[in-house]
Write a protein that holds these residues in place. Structure first.
Motif: not given
Length: 643
Positions: A367-368, A371
């Motif tokens: 998810r990081k 982004e």
């Protein structure tokens, strides 16, 4: 060089049960102790320790041996380093240390020097006057560390300007010893303090002895944190800050919390999170993970900062998820706060909620990274997929990769096969670069060697390479891990017999005087593995009443890997029969095996001689075969029917 005398002094000084009990919960059953194996994940105890012989064996994964083999496996050490590890633990000075004065300072002196440096730094922080100590106290007070906390953690202040070097000289330490601890640097005017204008955080080994420092600068100087470099007593990739204080809580909670800084760890401990540790100016390493999993049996929670450095640390940690049975989780605190700041603002209860909500590490990494991409745009989606395929490339061939690929496919709206294809492509490209680098290195070495004068062939040097090792000379071949593929070449019948003869050897280590009356029968037995026969006679040659550990040593004198072999017996621990009955059963079983082989040989010889008619030699062979068959029938009547 470590001598045999050194090895035996260390062995005698080490309590096997206490050593194993540091990380394994053992329960007694009869004379032996059982627990869950520390080297593989299991629910039912199959790890067995015999305190009488000093041997251990896991019947789940097959590992086993003596105290040195245990430490080699647990600490990922070579055989000599395992001896040094246990010597440090027992406070034993090895002969190599006594003879090292010409090559470098003794380890014990380095440890003493480091302890004196810690005490000096602590004294200056507590009682020093002037702007430096005052600034250090203000900084620590601003982090919530009062004098009690500073004393508990032996925090200190380094003023520099030769103050520490002068103090250590006054206490009898030499320049060589001070430099050996990386407490000073050498210049034209002599040696001078390495740390100055810094708050000092002592780093300890697993037993709580100071072995290094981390220094936090109080000015605008760079670097912000300065750590001790690797020394004879400290390897930053193998130690964790506060590990000595955290290991008990890791055992009780089953969890380790890995933070990024010294003050974070101290704040965590002071708030009751006593299972917190920190890496030492480096990313989490596999050695760190191995250290942790000896104590924490459930999970590792990584508390990374939410910045780019934290993201990189998380991605590097991802490569270990398939190398441990521990679950890897991740917490990023809100507002970009570190644990110390979060505790100061919100308290321990709120931090506990954050820890309870820890997410899987792989989810955080995905998810990081994602982004920065708009996944509604096909081109960006493809780029994101390529980006994360590079992150997963080190896991090629891992069982964990399939599940991660499925997760990434869902996040990037593609299929798992496409993810795996890109991962394989990235991994192949990385492997190609590595091969090219190795080839370039090889060519450079070839060119360098071509410029060197020819030397006489030396097989030992050819094997180990031309460069001497750090302590001079070449290493002795290690006695462990050299058993050879004996079992791989055996039939099912031979494998069964091999287990029987090794059960007999295991019984001999603890009940040799019960075996001695069978010496004449044993002399006529056939052995599947010639090493087993050599060990049997080495033990039988000892005088009556020899203690089990000396018997193991006698066996190791003729077969270096004897510890692993002798630890493999299970009959004594799993059968309720009297030991006399067990010994008789095992000797009978080996006698039966030998007799059956003898009958087969005699029948083959009779078959070959049939063309010559009835001869005296044939009659003798027939009579001998009849006699041996009668003995077989007697043994079979005596033994269980299925034998």
């Amino acid at each position: 060089m470590i001598t045999d005398e050194d090895k035996e002094r260390v062995r005698q000084a080490t309590d096997m049960l206490q050593l194993v009990g540091e990380t394994v919960e053992l329960r007694q059953k009869g004379h032996d102790w059982w627990g869950c194996c520390p080297f593989h994940h299991e629910k039912s105890p199959s790890f067995h320790v015999n305190p009488t012989t000093g041997l251990w064996k896991c019947f789940g994964c097959g590992e086993g041996g003596d105290v040195f083999a245990y430490v080699m496996k647990r600490e990922s050490l070579s055989f000599p380093d395992a001896i040094r590890y246990l010597a440090d633990r027992a406070g034993i000075e090895l002969s190599e240390e006594r003879g090292r004065s010409r090559r470098g300072p003794k380890r014990a002196r380095l440890m003493d020097c480091m302890a004196e440096a810690r005490d000096y730094y602590e004294l200056i922080l507590m009682r020093g006057r002037g702007e430096g100590p005052d600034a250090a106290r203000r900084y620590l007070a601003g982090r919530g560390f009062g004098s009690d906390v500073c004393k508990r953690w032996h925090l200190g202040y380094a003023g520099g300007h030769g103050a520490l070097v002068g103090d250590l000289h006054a206490k009898g330490f030499t320049d060589q010893e001070i430099l050996g601890d990386n407490l000073a640097t050498s210049g034209r005017g002599g040696i001078r303090d390495r740390f100055f204008d810094r708050v000092m955080f002592p780093i300890c080994d697993e037993q709580g002895h100071p072995i290094a420092f981390g220094g936090r600068v109080l000015t605008d100087a760079k670097p912000k944190y300065l750590n001790t470099t690797d020394t004879p007593i400290f390897k930053k990739g193998k130690h964790l800050f506060a590990f000595d204080r955290a290991k008990d809580a890791m055992v009780s909670e089953g969890t380790a919390i890995v933070c990024e800084g010294y003050t974070d760890v101290i704040s965590m401990h002071e708030a009751g999170f006593t299972n917190a540790v920190a890496a030492l100016g480096t990313a989490l390493t596999l050695d760190h993970v191995r250290m942790i999993e000896r104590f924490a049996k459930r999970r590792i929670i990584c508390m990374f900062d939410g910045d780019a450095a934290g993201q990189r640390a998380a991605e590097r940690s991802l490569q270990f998820v398939d190398k441990t049975a521990l679950e890897f989780l991740c917490v990023v605190l809100p507002g970009g706060q570190d644990p110390a700041e979060f505790l100061a603002d919100h308290g321990a209860d709120e931090l506990r909620k954050q820890l309870d909500g820890a997410r899987p590490l792989v989810e955080f990494v995905f998810r990081k990274r994602l982004e920065g991409y708009d996944l509604d745009v096909p081109g960006q989606r493809a780029k994101a997929l390529d980006d994360l395929a590079g992150v997963l490339a080190p896991l090629k061939g891992s069982l964990a990769l399939d599940e991660m690929a499925q997760q990434l496919a869902g996040l990037t709206r593609t299929d798992k096969a496409e993810v795996l294809r890109r991962v394989n492509r990235k991994a192949s490209a990385a492997a190609s670069r590595e091969r090219a680098a190795q080839e370039q290195k090889r060519r450079y070495q070839d060119r360098s060697q071509a410029r060197e004068p020819a030397r006489e062939a030396d097989p030992f040097v050819d094997y180990y390479g031309p460069e001497p090792f750090s302590e001079g000379g070449y290493p002795e071949p290690e006695p462990y891990g050299q058993t050879g593929p004996v079992e791989a070449s055996l039939s099912a019948d031979e494998l069964r017999q091999l287990s029987i003869e090794r059960e007999l050897l295991a019984m001999m280590t603890t009940n040799l005087d019960l075996v001695r009356p069978y010496g004449e029968r044993i002399g006529g037995l056939n052995w599947v593995d010639s090493r087993d026969e050599a060990m049997a006679w080495a033990m039988l040659a000892t005088p009556p009443g020899t203690d089990p550990q000396q018997l193991v040593l006698a066996a190791q004198a003729v077969v270096p890997e004897a510890g692993q072999i002798l630890a493999s017996g299970t009959l004594e621990a799993t059968s309720d029969l009297p030991n006399e009955s067990k010994v008789e059963f095992l000797v009978d079983m080996m006698d039966l095996w030998t007799s059956r082989q003898q009958v087969r040989r005699l029948k083959a010889e009779l078959s070959l001689g049939r063309s010559n008619g009835v001869t005296d030699e044939g009659r003798a062979l027939f009579e001998e075969a009849t006699k041996v068959q009668k003995h077989i029938n007697e043994l079979q009547a005596k033994l269980p029917k299925r034998v």
